[in-house]
Scaffold this motif. Structure first.
Motif, mmCIF file in Angstrom:
data_model
loop_
_atom_site.group_PDB
_atom_site.id
_atom_site.type_symbol
_atom_site.label_atom_id
_atom_site.label_comp_id
_atom_site.label_asym_id
_atom_site.label_seq_id
_atom_site.Cartn_x
_atom_site.Cartn_y
_atom_site.Cartn_z
ATOM 1 N N PRO A 47 0.816 -1.229 0.000
ATOM 2 C CA PRO A 47 0.000 0.000 0.000
ATOM 3 C C PRO A 47 0.847 1.276 0.000
ATOM 4 O O PRO A 47 0.430 2.297 -0.560
ATOM 5 N N THR A 58 1.998 1.679 -3.722
ATOM 6 C CA THR A 58 0.934 1.830 -4.734
ATOM 7 C C THR A 58 0.121 3.105 -4.520
ATOM 8 O O THR A 58 -0.466 3.621 -5.464
ATOM 9 N N ARG A 59 0.082 3.578 -3.285
ATOM 10 C CA ARG A 59 -0.599 4.835 -2.974
ATOM 11 C C ARG A 59 0.296 5.648 -2.041
ATOM 12 O O ARG A 59 -0.001 5.828 -0.854
ATOM 13 N N PRO A 60 1.413 6.128 -2.574
ATOM 14 C CA PRO A 60 2.391 6.790 -1.710
ATOM 15 C C PRO A 60 1.874 8.096 -1.109
ATOM 16 O O PRO A 60 1.288 8.919 -1.806
ATOM 17 N N GLU A 61 2.071 8.214 0.177
ATOM 18 C CA GLU A 61 1.812 9.457 0.909
ATOM 19 C C GLU A 61 3.007 9.667 1.816
ATOM 20 O O GLU A 61 3.506 8.725 2.434
#
Length: 149
Positions: free
Chosen positions: A59, A62-65
């Protein structure tokens, strides 16, 4: 286990760097560097570190924050994982730079500092090498390597 793998990652990559920097013209250095297998030791350590962390890492990539990624990288597992990733990739790039330098007959006293910079700061070393390559590739042989012509 994580700390051991962290330490081991450097130990398995360092001999290849030492050969390319300290013994660039030794026939065995070129033979060893020509093998893609030299990047396998740090890459395998990366895989060993990644497998138990996959559900956490997937995660994050794939959804970098920035916040969650920074939190993960601040853990021993995250630090060891990114270290193995960096050393495997840097060795792959350094290997290519070494082979290109030999192909273009770049003097070892020019290549050694470029390779050391790449070991320490790869995103600086790569463009530096590309400049060296452009200057030394007077007949544009690099294009022939890529195009096959």
């Amino acid at each position: 286990m994580t700390a051991l793998l962290f330490d081991l990652t450097f130990l398995v990559a360092a001999p290849f760097w030492a050969l390319m920097v300290l013994a660039p013209k030794w026939s065995w250095t070129k033979r060893i560097a020509e093998s893609y297998l030299i990047v396998l030791p740090p890459a395998l350590i990366y895989v060993v570190l990644l497998v138990p962390e996959l559900t956490t890492v997937l995660p994050l990539v794939t959804r970098p924050e920035i916040g969650p990624l920074a939190d993960y990288l601040a853990t021993p597992a995250g630090t060891a994982l990114v270290w193995a990733h960096m050393l495997a990739w840097d060795l792959f790039v350094g290997r290519w730079m070494y082979l290109e330098g030999r192909r273009l007959d770049v003097h070892p006293l020019v290549m050694a500092p470029v390779l050391v910079i790449t070991i320490l700061l790869a995103p600086v070393g790569l463009p530096l090498f590309l400049i060296v390559r452009k200057v030394c590739d007077t007949t544009n042989r690099g294009a022939a390597v890529v195009t096959g012509q």
